[in-house]
Design an enzyme around this catalytic site. Structure first.
Site, PDB file in Angstrom:
ATOM      1  N   HIS A 111       0.843  -1.195   0.000  1.00 21.45           N
ATOM      2  CA  HIS A 111       0.000   0.000   0.000  1.00 21.45           C
ATOM      3  C   HIS A 111       0.881   1.250   0.000  1.00 21.45           C
ATOM      4  O   HIS A 111       0.695   2.148  -0.811  1.00 21.45           O
ATOM      5  CB  HIS A 111      -0.933   0.001   1.207  1.00 21.45           C
ATOM      6  CG  HIS A 111      -1.642   1.313   1.409  1.00 21.45           C
ATOM      7  ND1 HIS A 111      -2.574   1.781   0.528  1.00 21.45           N
ATOM      8  CD2 HIS A 111      -1.504   2.269   2.370  1.00 21.45           C
ATOM      9  CE1 HIS A 111      -3.006   2.967   0.944  1.00 21.45           C
ATOM     10  NE2 HIS A 111      -2.361   3.298   2.057  1.00 21.45           N
ATOM     11  N   ASP A 136       7.600  21.126 -26.741  1.00 21.81           N
ATOM     12  CA  ASP A 136       7.692  19.816 -26.102  1.00 21.81           C
ATOM     13  C   ASP A 136       8.726  19.942 -25.002  1.00 21.81           C
ATOM     14  O   ASP A 136       9.237  21.034 -24.746  1.00 21.81           O
ATOM     15  CB  ASP A 136       8.098  18.722 -27.111  1.00 21.81           C
ATOM     16  CG  ASP A 136       7.560  17.353 -26.682  1.00 21.81           C
ATOM     17  OD1 ASP A 136       7.615  17.040 -25.477  1.00 21.81           O
ATOM     18  OD2 ASP A 136       7.074  16.596 -27.538  1.00 21.81           O
ATOM     19  N   TRP A 195       7.247  -0.017   3.785  1.00 24.07           N
ATOM     20  CA  TRP A 195       7.682   0.699   2.585  1.00 24.07           C
ATOM     21  C   TRP A 195       9.084   1.235   2.740  1.00 24.07           C
ATOM     22  O   TRP A 195       9.746   1.521   1.761  1.00 24.07           O
ATOM     23  CB  TRP A 195       6.703   1.813   2.218  1.00 24.07           C
ATOM     24  CG  TRP A 195       6.945   3.135   2.893  1.00 24.07           C
ATOM     25  CD1 TRP A 195       6.463   3.519   4.103  1.00 24.07           C
ATOM     26  CD2 TRP A 195       7.727   4.226   2.405  1.00 24.07           C
ATOM     27  NE1 TRP A 195       6.891   4.773   4.409  1.00 24.07           N
ATOM     28  CE2 TRP A 195       7.669   5.239   3.380  1.00 24.07           C
ATOM     29  CE3 TRP A 195       8.462   4.453   1.242  1.00 24.07           C
ATOM     30  CZ2 TRP A 195       8.323   6.467   3.234  1.00 24.07           C
ATOM     31  CZ3 TRP A 195       9.117   5.669   1.110  1.00 24.07           C
ATOM     32  CH2 TRP A 195       9.041   6.660   2.092  1.00 24.07           C
ATOM     33  N   SER A 204      13.445   5.658 -13.735  1.00 20.63           N
ATOM     34  CA  SER A 204      12.385   6.441 -14.368  1.00 20.63           C
ATOM     35  C   SER A 204      12.326   7.849 -13.800  1.00 20.63           C
ATOM     36  O   SER A 204      12.294   8.842 -14.539  1.00 20.63           O
ATOM     37  CB  SER A 204      11.051   5.722 -14.157  1.00 20.63           C
ATOM     38  OG  SER A 204       9.984   6.586 -14.393  1.00 20.63           O
ATOM     39  N   SER A 205      12.342   7.940 -12.472  1.00 21.16           N
ATOM     40  CA  SER A 205      12.218   9.258 -11.848  1.00 21.16           C
ATOM     41  C   SER A 205      13.404  10.144 -12.190  1.00 21.16           C
ATOM     42  O   SER A 205      13.239  11.339 -12.453  1.00 21.16           O
ATOM     43  CB  SER A 205      12.139   9.121 -10.331  1.00 21.16           C
ATOM     44  OG  SER A 205      11.049   8.340  -9.974  1.00 21.16           O
ATOM     45  N   HIS A 262      13.124  12.005   3.354  1.00 22.50           N
ATOM     46  CA  HIS A 262      12.449  13.243   3.695  1.00 22.50           C
ATOM     47  C   HIS A 262      12.259  14.173   2.500  1.00 22.50           C
ATOM     48  O   HIS A 262      11.153  14.643   2.290  1.00 22.50           O
ATOM     49  CB  HIS A 262      13.036  13.971   4.893  1.00 22.50           C
ATOM     50  CG  HIS A 262      11.989  14.882   5.438  1.00 22.50           C
ATOM     51  ND1 HIS A 262      10.984  14.446   6.255  1.00 22.50           N
ATOM     52  CD2 HIS A 262      11.697  16.163   5.151  1.00 22.50           C
ATOM     53  CE1 HIS A 262      10.129  15.431   6.463  1.00 22.50           C
ATOM     54  NE2 HIS A 262      10.542  16.482   5.816  1.00 22.50           N
ATOM     55  N   GLU A 265      11.782  13.181  -0.285  1.00 22.29           N
ATOM     56  CA  GLU A 265      10.702  12.489  -0.989  1.00 22.29           C
ATOM     57  C   GLU A 265       9.330  13.011  -0.553  1.00 22.29           C
ATOM     58  O   GLU A 265       8.409  13.138  -1.366  1.00 22.29           O
ATOM     59  CB  GLU A 265      10.823  10.980  -0.740  1.00 22.29           C
ATOM     60  CG  GLU A 265       9.649  10.146  -1.227  1.00 22.29           C
ATOM     61  CD  GLU A 265       9.581  10.035  -2.742  1.00 22.29           C
ATOM     62  OE1 GLU A 265      10.541  10.429  -3.422  1.00 22.29           O
ATOM     63  OE2 GLU A 265       8.548   9.554  -3.238  1.00 22.29           O
ATOM     64  N   TYR A 290       8.596  15.969   0.226  1.00 22.01           N
ATOM     65  CA  TYR A 290       8.334  17.212  -0.506  1.00 22.01           C
ATOM     66  C   TYR A 290       8.155  16.947  -1.989  1.00 22.01           C
ATOM     67  O   TYR A 290       7.447  17.673  -2.674  1.00 22.01           O
ATOM     68  CB  TYR A 290       9.437  18.231  -0.225  1.00 22.01           C
ATOM     69  CG  TYR A 290       9.472  18.561   1.238  1.00 22.01           C
ATOM     70  CD1 TYR A 290       8.360  19.154   1.819  1.00 22.01           C
ATOM     71  CD2 TYR A 290      10.534  18.215   2.049  1.00 22.01           C
ATOM     72  CE1 TYR A 290       8.326  19.401   3.173  1.00 22.01           C
ATOM     73  CE2 TYR A 290      10.506  18.460   3.401  1.00 22.01           C
ATOM     74  CZ  TYR A 290       9.396  19.054   3.961  1.00 22.01           C
ATOM     75  OH  TYR A 290       9.344  19.279   5.303  1.00 22.01           O
ATOM     76  N   SER A 306      -1.819  26.347  -6.283  1.00 22.62           N
ATOM     77  CA  SER A 306      -1.463  27.738  -6.548  1.00 22.62           C
ATOM     78  C   SER A 306      -1.920  28.196  -7.928  1.00 22.62           C
ATOM     79  O   SER A 306      -1.876  29.376  -8.242  1.00 22.62           O
ATOM     80  CB  SER A 306       0.054  27.925  -6.427  1.00 22.62           C
ATOM     81  OG  SER A 306       0.483  27.506  -5.165  1.00 22.62           O
ATOM     82  N   HIS A 327      14.830  13.187  11.838  1.00 20.49           N
ATOM     83  CA  HIS A 327      13.629  13.228  12.691  1.00 20.49           C
ATOM     84  C   HIS A 327      12.765  11.985  12.504  1.00 20.49           C
ATOM     85  O   HIS A 327      11.857  11.752  13.282  1.00 20.49           O
ATOM     86  CB  HIS A 327      12.835  14.530  12.502  1.00 20.49           C
ATOM     87  CG  HIS A 327      12.120  14.659  11.198  1.00 20.49           C
ATOM     88  ND1 HIS A 327      11.926  15.870  10.584  1.00 20.49           N
ATOM     89  CD2 HIS A 327      11.539  13.757  10.384  1.00 20.49           C
ATOM     90  CE1 HIS A 327      11.256  15.695   9.453  1.00 20.49           C
ATOM     91  NE2 HIS A 327      11.019  14.432   9.314  1.00 20.49           N
ATOM     92  N   HIS A 328      13.066  11.207  11.477  1.00 15.75           N
ATOM     93  CA  HIS A 328      12.378   9.925  11.342  1.00 15.75           C
ATOM     94  C   HIS A 328      13.008   8.881  12.259  1.00 15.75           C
ATOM     95  O   HIS A 328      12.549   7.751  12.314  1.00 15.75           O
ATOM     96  CB  HIS A 328      12.469   9.429   9.897  1.00 15.75           C
ATOM     97  CG  HIS A 328      11.768  10.320   8.920  1.00 15.75           C
ATOM     98  ND1 HIS A 328      10.476  10.126   8.532  1.00 15.75           N
ATOM     99  CD2 HIS A 328      12.182  11.435   8.283  1.00 15.75           C
ATOM    100  CE1 HIS A 328      10.118  11.076   7.678  1.00 15.75           C
ATOM    101  NE2 HIS A 328      11.131  11.878   7.508  1.00 15.75           N
ATOM    102  N   THR A 351       6.324  26.601   5.214  1.00 14.77           N
ATOM    103  CA  THR A 351       5.069  25.913   4.904  1.00 14.77           C
ATOM    104  C   THR A 351       3.890  26.754   5.367  1.00 14.77           C
ATOM    105  O   THR A 351       2.891  26.917   4.657  1.00 14.77           O
ATOM    106  CB  THR A 351       5.045  24.533   5.571  1.00 14.77           C
ATOM    107  OG1 THR A 351       6.321  23.924   5.390  1.00 14.77           O
ATOM    108  CG2 THR A 351       3.993  23.659   4.948  1.00 14.77           C
ATOM    109  N   LYS A 361       3.136  29.535   3.071  1.00  8.90           N
ATOM    110  CA  LYS A 361       2.340  29.135   1.908  1.00  8.90           C
ATOM    111  C   LYS A 361       0.858  29.097   2.260  1.00  8.90           C
ATOM    112  O   LYS A 361       0.015  29.609   1.518  1.00  8.90           O
ATOM    113  CB  LYS A 361       2.794  27.761   1.419  1.00  8.90           C
ATOM    114  CG  LYS A 361       4.050  27.824   0.595  1.00  8.90           C
ATOM    115  CD  LYS A 361       4.298  26.501  -0.080  1.00  8.90           C
ATOM    116  CE  LYS A 361       5.470  26.570  -1.023  1.00  8.90           C
ATOM    117  NZ  LYS A 361       5.266  27.459  -2.162  1.00  8.90           N
ATOM    118  N   ARG A 396       1.574   0.953  14.735  1.00  6.94           N
ATOM    119  CA  ARG A 396       1.408   0.716  13.303  1.00  6.94           C
ATOM    120  C   ARG A 396       1.729  -0.733  13.007  1.00  6.94           C
ATOM    121  O   ARG A 396       2.455  -1.379  13.741  1.00  6.94           O
ATOM    122  CB  ARG A 396       2.427   1.549  12.513  1.00  6.94           C
ATOM    123  CG  ARG A 396       2.214   2.987  12.524  1.00  6.94           C
ATOM    124  CD  ARG A 396       3.456   3.689  11.990  1.00  6.94           C
ATOM    125  NE  ARG A 396       3.571   3.582  10.528  1.00  6.94           N
ATOM    126  CZ  ARG A 396       4.516   4.199   9.822  1.00  6.94           C
ATOM    127  NH1 ARG A 396       5.410   4.942  10.431  1.00  6.94           N
ATOM    128  NH2 ARG A 396       4.559   4.073   8.517  1.00  6.94           N
TER     129      ARG A 396
END
Lengths: 617, 124, 224
Positions: free
Chosen positions: A80, A109, A144, A174-175, A259, A261, A263, A274, A308-309, A334, A337, A456
């Site tokens: 998931h 293009d 994950w 790919s990314s 991290h 990731e 964002y 926006s 922080h993780h 943040t 924004k 979890r």
């Protein structure tokens, strides 16, 4: 203003009428069609990941249930997360990058159209590769973020994790390929006058995301390569038992990627919102430069918060303080924004279209997720919350309330540009309200079950711990999502065929992509516009009338206009196929490695040595 | 070169594009053979110095050894990037594209060294 | 309005770019930036695991196997690696000369020296050969390490050392293939000033691989 009159389009908005058929899709290098491919594929995986989530919630609906086995439950939550992050949200963002970036900057293009096709095919094949195993109950099962040493061969002997390691390596290719492409496109293919500070905010956020991708993905690639080597060649990177490896190495490398990731997942949605909020408030985005700088600041700080993780591992007071502080600092840009979006809406003449509702939904729901995020930026608080459902609640508010709401807003907003027809607003609003109810009913109670200590990733639990009610609520909420999605899918496909004809600028938006027909012709702009402001369509006196007239012409082909477009080609697909076959060889039969490599190298040379487009001089 | 089949619509297009196009990278005073061999000589000399230092036990044991070698390596790095990769003469955007990630990479490396106890901050 | 753009350096209308630069060069620099993070991940891991191997052989220290009493000498061979480092440095010189030769292909050459300096094939060959020589040194180093008892599975040092230098070697290999491809083009139709971008991006990649080796040589081989 040429477009407010909404002239009825003269040609059928059936997208890309002249090029159809399977082959044209397999060999396309048109960024718009690749964007559509990304959109469909990612929506499919989004629903696939959704089904996994529903089974998870069904299993947790009441205490002591045994709907699925503990082992299969592990596969479900792993896939998931993996599916939603790598196969749904990132590619949904990529769909918009593809479709919108060239249109918003006034290009015909992307910089490397064939590389763009390659990125998509690698994503598709990699997605299939990593998704198939769950149908045979051999899917990755270690979460994950695949913590090593748990994911090493000693503790995960099956092929489950092999699929995960290799699948993520493929998706990384790919990314990265896409990121180099978009980065170059935004740097180098902006229309005359499209200075950086005139770029639409979506393109700005996309730009920042590409930088994050370019910097973050190599790190996880290396972490995965170490794991691959450990599993296949017996290296010791994560061998804590006999070689003295450090159990934190994986965590650090993974979160240095992980991290940013976050964002990567949320900034594209910020960009879409926006675009949405100013359009339906009929006001330019409030504080445009501050929005840009806060985006950049989020990206920069995003590389300095990864630990922080990992507060629970005990990094010591200095590291805890540092990472706690930087994490709290990120709240500032943040928050800026959020306030700017609110100020954009303030005193605007707001139209509550579906896209606008999703945009407002993002502002509200993301704020909840942001605030719970600040709570566990504090290491002592985090020690209570880490690995509980409180965290699950937090990141679903950020990723569903943020990314997905923004992406849905973007879909409703840009559907007319993509297909030439409007989505049904009534069904759209039903979809929105169902989603909001489902989302809050599912994830808000998780704050409580988490605070009450529910960890979890447990597949069931005993009654009487105070979790029953909250889990029942979450499960009830989760069951509303499929209804919402069915409404969306029905709306999507019916509107695509029978929706109201949109015209080039149905919403009265101000940016460049709305100056051209919907759907745009293959060359996008008959005449490359010269940009003089952030909202060219809103500042009527500055519109280049001649240019607008030429660009609103419909039904002309690139040949009519003498515009050189790239050849379509199957080669990127073949290179992608070779690459994925090569990786498959590691698991299935070593002979495939040679076959895949040969196919890849042959097609790659053939691609590189053939011209991109017809000679033109 | 503009062909005769160029249609009405893209004639003004090209003219305009050119009017707005910043000049292509000018033919910079490209470094020549004499710069190249001098750079190669300097790089070789630094390398000789580095390897020599490696064989001086008294220096290897001293506090200055690691910083000196890091400095020399950084110097070689900078020289190659500036002259051979002609970043010194090239467009600003390339400098941004290279030094930005390099900075992030360097800070990440230093951060990891702290976190794994290879570097220390002395408190009091 | 008259049709402009009759001279080569002006971008053709359909190749208009914002900065007047070729997109491929922008992309290669972005790629190089990304590679910085790739190699920093590898180098960090090497440094994190430095001195943490439980069993030898070690890079700079002697180690006696307590079980067998066998004495392992420090495994890194500084003289050999210094030589290969020098070869790779020289390859960068050859590479800039190859690029200059391609750029100046059409300038008249009067002296013998000018003709030698102006031969793109010579310098591309020299670069490729220097790269291949470097790879030869690396193959020699790897096999002799394995003979001396250090494989990628032996200890943390072995794993991180072989992976780091192996990744670099793979980059050199890709570079050599790239150079040989350029040579094939040169033999087929001749590389001229119009192709200088093709050579330039290959050169940027090649120098970057050299620069990474400069860092690796110091951090892995020289600093104990």
């Amino acid at each position: 203003m040429a477009t407010t009159a909404r002239p009825a389009p003269k040609h059928s908005p059936d997208a890309y009428g002249e090029h159809s058929g399977l082959w044209s899709w397999l060999s396309t290098v048109d960024h718009k069609r690749i964007g559509v491919l990304y959109l469909y594929t990612a929506l499919f995986f989004f629903m696939f990941g959704g089904v996994e989530a529903i089974i998870i919630r069904a299993q947790l609906g009441a205490p002591n249930q045994h709907l699925v086995s503990a082992e299969f439950y592990n596969q479900l939550f792993t896939m998931h997360g993996t599916t939603m992050i790598f196969l749904a949200i990132m590619p949904l963002s990529a769909a918009f990058f593809n479709f919108l970036i060239p249109l918003q900057i006034g290009a015909r293009d992307v910089a490397f159209p064939r590389l763009n096709a390659f990125s998509y095919w690698v994503y598709l094949f990699g997605g299939i590769f990593i998704t198939i195993p769950i149908l045979f109950a051999v899917a990755p099962n270690d979460g994950w973020f695949g913590y090593a040493p748990l994911t090493t061969r000693a503790y995960s002997p099956g092929i489950n994790i092999d699929f995960w390691v290799i699948g993520l390596l493929i998706l990384g290719v790919s990314s990265l390929a896409a990121a180099f492409n978009f980065l170059t496109t935004i740097i180098n293919l902006r229309a005359p006058g499209m200075t950086l500070m005139r770029m639409p905010m979506f393109t700005w956020m996309a730009f920042i995301v590409q930088v994050l991708l370019v910097l973050a993905f190599p790190v996880v690639t290396i972490a995965l390569v170490f794991l691959l080597f450990d599993r296949f060649f017996g290296t010791n990177f994560y061998n804590t038992v006999s070689a003295g490896a450090d159990p934190l190495l994986w965590q650090h490398l993974f979160w240095i990627f992980g991290h940013p990731e976050v964002y990567i997942l949320v900034l594209p949605a910020f960009g879409l919102v926006s675009e949405v909020l100013p359009t339906y408030s009929k006001k330019p985005l409030f504080g445009y430069p501050v929005m840009v700088y806060s985006g950049i600041l989020i990206a920069v700080l995003g590389f300095g918060v990864w630990a922080h993780h990992m507060f629970a591992v005990g990094l010591g007071p200095i590291a805890d303080t540092f990472f706690g502080l930087t994490t709290m600092l990120i709240a500032i840009p943040t928050g800026v924004k959020i306030f700017n979006w609110i100020a954009t809406m303030a005193q605007g003449s707001i139209r509550y279209t579906t896209a606008m509702l999703f945009g407002i939904g993002l502002v509200a729901l993301f704020t909840i997720g942001g605030i719970s995020g600040i709570m566990h930026a504090s290491p002592p608080a985090d020690l209570q919350q880490t690995d509980t459902y409180f965290i699950v609640a937090h990141f679903h508010y950020v990723l569903f309330g943020g990314s997905i709401m923004g992406i849905f807003g973007g879909i409703y907003h840009y559907f007319p540009k993509i297909t030439g027809r409007l989505m049904d607003e009534k069904l759209g609003k039903i979809h929105f309200w169902l989603t909001v109810v489902a989302m809050n009913l599912t994830f808000f109670p998780m704050h409580f079950s988490g605070m009450l200590g529910m960890p979890r990733r447990i597949y069931t639990y005993d009654a009487g711990q105070g979790w029953d009610l909250f889990n029942a609520m979450s499960t009830a909420g989760a069951m509303i999502f499929p209804i919402a999605m069915l409404v969306f899918i029905y709306n999507f496909f019916v509107s695509r065929k029978r929706g109201e004809i949109a015209g080039s600028n149905p919403w009265g938006a101000g940016t460049l992509e709305w100056t051209i027909p919907s759907p745009p012709p293959e060359y996008n702009f008959a005449k490359i516009p010269t940009v003089t402001s952030r909202y060219p369509l809103w500042e009527g006196k500055e519109v280049d009338y001649e240019c607008a007239r030429i660009n609103s012409q419909e039904g002309k082909t690139s040949a009519d206009l003498g515009i050189v477009m790239p050849y379509s080609t199957i080669k990127p697909l073949l290179v992608a196929l070779g690459l994925v076959t090569m990786f498959c060889g590691l698991i299935f039969a070593r002979a495939l490695i040679g076959v895949g490599a040969a196919l890849m190298i042959f097609s790659l040379y053939s691609w590189l040595l053939s011209p991109l487009e017809p000679e033109h001089d | 070169m503009m062909d005769s089949h160029a249609s009405m619509t893209n004639l003004p297009d090209s003219a305009e594009a050119l009017a707005h196009a910043p000049r292509r990278e000018e033919e910079h005073a490209h470094p020549t053979w004499s710069t190249y061999w001098k750079v190669a000589l300097i790089l070789s000399l630094i390398t000789v110095g580095e390897v020599w230092a490696y064989y001086l036990p008294s220096f290897v044991g001293s506090r200055g050894f690691v910083p000196t070698l890091l400095f020399l390596s950084g110097l070689k790095f900078a020289i190659v990037v500036m002259f051979y990769m002609h970043l010194k003469y090239d467009h600003r955007i390339f400098r941004v594209l290279f030094t930005g990630p390099l900075l992030v990479a360097a800070i990440t490396l230093i951060g990891l060294m702290f976190l794994f106890g290879h570097l220390f901050i002395k408190i009091m | 309005m008259t049709a402009p753009a009759t001279h080569v350096s002006a971008p053709a209308p359909h190749h208009y770019t914002t900065l007047g630069l070729d997109s491929r060069k922008v992309a290669i620099w972005a790629f190089i930036g990304s590679e910085c993070m790739l190699f920093v991940s590898l180098i960090s891991t090497y440094l994190i695991y430095k001195g943490r191997s439980i069993v030898g052989p070690f890079p700079h220290e002697t180690w006696t196997d307590p079980a067998t009493g066998h004495v392992f000498k420090p495994i890194l061979n500084i003289p050999v690696t210094s030589a290969s480092t020098f070869v790779l440095l020289m390859s960068s010189l050859f590479m800039v000369l190859a690029l200059a030769a391609v750029q100046n292909k059409e300038k008249p050459k009067h002296t013998r020296g000018e003709r030698i300096l102006g031969s793109s094939r010579l310098w591309l060959w020299m670069t490729a050969i220097a790269g291949a020589t470097f790879l030869g040194f690396q193959a020699f180093e790897f096999t002799s390490f394995v003979h001396e008892g250090l494989s990628i599975r032996t200890n943390l040092f072995g794993s991180s050392f072989f992976t780091l230098t192996g990744f670099h070697g793979a980059h050199v290999t890709a570079g050599v293939i790239w150079l040989v491809t350029l040579l094939a083009i040169d033999y087929r139709r001749g590389l001229g000033p119009r192709d200088s971008l093709l050579v330039d991006i290959a050169a940027l990649y090649w120098h970057f691989v050299d620069v990474i080796w400069i860092v690796i040589f110091t951090l892995v081989y020289l600093i104990r």
